[in-house]
Design a protein around this motif. Structure first.
Motif, PDB file in Angstrom:
ATOM      1  N   GLU A   1       0.804   2.856  -6.084  1.00 40.45           N
ATOM      2  CA  GLU A   1       0.840   3.305  -4.681  1.00 40.45           C
ATOM      3  C   GLU A   1       2.084   2.792  -3.982  1.00 40.45           C
ATOM      4  OE1 GLU A   1      -1.669   6.078  -4.470  1.00 40.45           O
ATOM      5  OE2 GLU A   1      -0.648   5.481  -2.637  1.00 40.45           O
TER       6      GLU A   1
ATOM      7  N   ASN B   1       4.058   5.797  -2.681  1.00 33.66           N
ATOM      8  CA  ASN B   1       3.631   6.118  -1.319  1.00 33.66           C
ATOM      9  C   ASN B   1       4.812   6.199  -0.345  1.00 33.66           C
ATOM     10  OD1 ASN B   1       2.033   6.628   0.880  1.00 33.66           O
ATOM     11  ND2 ASN B   1       1.349   4.513   1.130  1.00 33.66           N
TER      12      ASN B   1
ATOM     13  N   ARG C   1      -5.321   9.064  -7.941  1.00 33.08           N
ATOM     14  CA  ARG C   1      -4.151   8.735  -8.791  1.00 33.08           C
ATOM     15  C   ARG C   1      -4.586   8.185 -10.154  1.00 33.08           C
ATOM     16  NH1 ARG C   1      -1.446  11.429  -4.798  1.00 33.08           N
ATOM     17  NH2 ARG C   1      -0.814  10.137  -3.046  1.00 33.08           N
TER      18      ARG C   1
END
Lengths: 321, 321
Positions: free
Chosen positions: A12, A16, A41
């Motif tokens: 992440e 992200n 994910r």
């Protein structure tokens, strides 16, 4: 060996952020949008898990994990257009929020971007990763086509459904694990075991998904229970029921395809129950779970390194132990 | 150095067979269909031409040429959906002959297949070819998005149109040539010259295409003359006319966007003529042709090897010498 949760956090942190250029915003905002509405994910984290099973986590694994997640989201955008789906994860689908031409193109450019991440990997690993990525991508497309073909097919056998679901969903999970293994320097045999672990885990997960659609707790399942029944989907459960039902039950099931009353789901479930479909589905899921775990067992790596993958299997299949 | 015609025959011999597996036929027959309706295969032959400019024609060049042609046809399938085009080369488009979901998926799998051909290239060449292929593919998607954005934009400048058309059509021609050069072992500088040759040739070709749409001989052009005018396309010609027209002419051009009488094309052409648009377009085409030829001139290869590429330029730009 880090846990699924720890590796999720690492992915992440890497992923992200905006994955695309700013302009043209009409194109790249649409592509970024679907990434922003989340998802677990699972596939990219599988790349990292398999990479750590065999070696040290490295930047190539993060690039390949990103490629896998981009490819998965490309397929979601295009599948949602084909299925005319208005919502995904409770949010508007890309073609609903933008428009269909933009959604087609956003999917296209996301697939190209997936290949872009592969091109950033250490040159020695590009050919094997690229070949596996291509093989898997073709299979995912074939799976989606078979799924569409089944809508107009009067009968679908268990084996045909198994093949479709394997292509449409399991091979990407399997390939994610194998790619992590490739980057970790795994032998061909270990690569094969980890691929089969993922493939069978994916099939078990799909059996569970079909089961939960009919029997799940609406609050936990997150989708409308009975959605497959309402849509006349030929799931593992329906195909099995049709194959073991008495002639009368079979006729009733077939006539229920044309029926749209509010008690349609209950009427179908009554026949499923009479056919012991729930028990059968539990056994089928267990069968594929066991095959998956045997392949993990046969992977030639010290057992202590396999903990995170065992936890993943239990998490995906909602097992307590 | 073989001619364009000779290399076309070599490519056709390599490519003129089914490029996909048999099943699922619903998917792969649709993909094969668009390949079967032809096209001049200019881009793949450019790979071979540039490969022979620097080295011996090899199998890698045939694989990359196939990848380029598959990618080009992927983009045609998806563009035709976005543009709602019923016909291509006088034949039904893929989404018309089959259906839209199948056309989306056939395009997707064709793009994957394009990458598949790249994965078959000698491993040492895969990273640079893959990077250029990705960069170019993204640009082609961006060009298509800009083209769609322009439909709803009230004003488009010459530079904006030039950028759009460069991305949408010229970079793929340029990249085809550069990929052939990479496989031929060309230096970075020679690669850049051959890329710029292709890019500027592509722009000159587009200027000609815009010109022929308004002024071409209907029998030779193969498309409806005035099609861009009827569709209110902001072409090189229209953008130029709007920029040099008197206030009265400009107002008339703008009001003609709303007009659908049978003399619409003639009314627009009258203003184009009053603005000397045809002469201007001829000069613009000549400008890009000269830039292209200068880059070919600057490519450090004995002049005699450049004959086939000079012939290609003359053929594409309908020049007698």
């Amino acid at each position: 060996m880090r846990s699924f949760k720890e590796l999720s956090a690492i992915f992440e942190n890497h992923f992200n952020k905006r994955q695309f250029p700013d302009a043209p915003a009409t194109l790249y905002d649409a592509a970024q949008y679907i990434l922003s509405i989340g998802g677990k994910r699972v596939r990219p984290v599988c790349v990292l898990l398999a990479n750590e099973l065999f070696g040290e986590l490295n930047n190539d694994a993060l690039n390949v994990a990103s490629a896998i997640e981009l490819f998965h989201n490309f397929s979601l955008i295009h599948d949602d257009i084909m299925d005319k789906a208005p919502l995904r994860r409770g949010m508007e689908t890309v073609h609903t929020k933008y428009n269909e031409p933009t959604a087609i193109l956003a999917g296209d450019v996301m697939m190209v971007e997936a290949y872009g991440r592969i091109s950033e990997v250490n040159a020695a690993f590009i050919p094997p990763i690229l070949r596996l990525f291509n093989k898997t991508s073709k299979e995912v497309c074939e799976g989606q086509q078979l799924d569409m073909d089944f809508e107009t097919k009067s009968t679908v056998t268990h084996d045909e459904y198994l093949q479709m679901i394997t292509l449409k969903t399991s091979v990407l999970l399997a390939a994610s694990l194998q790619m992590g293994a490739i980057l970790g320097g795994a032998s061909a045999q270990n690569q094969q075991h980890i691929y089969e672990f993922g493939k069978n885990l994916g099939i078990a997960f799909q059996v569970q998904d079909d089961y939960l659609d009919a029997y799940g707790d609406p609050e936990k399942f997150g989708k409308q229970v009975g959605g497959d029944i309402i849509a006349n989907k030929k799931t593992f459960l329906m195909i099995h029921a049709l194959s073991v039902a008495t002639p009368e039950q079979k006729n009733e099931l077939i006539s229920l395809f044309e029926y749209n009353g509010s008690d349609k789901v209950q009427k179908v479930l009554d026949i499923f129950n009479a056919c012991d479909v729930a028990v059968w589905a539990g056994e089928l899921k267990e069968k594929y779970y066991k095959i998956a775990m045997q392949h993990l067992e046969d992977t030639a790596v010290v057992s202590s390194r396999k903990t995170a993958l065992k936890e993943l299997a239990q998490y995906l299949l909602q097992r307590d132990s």
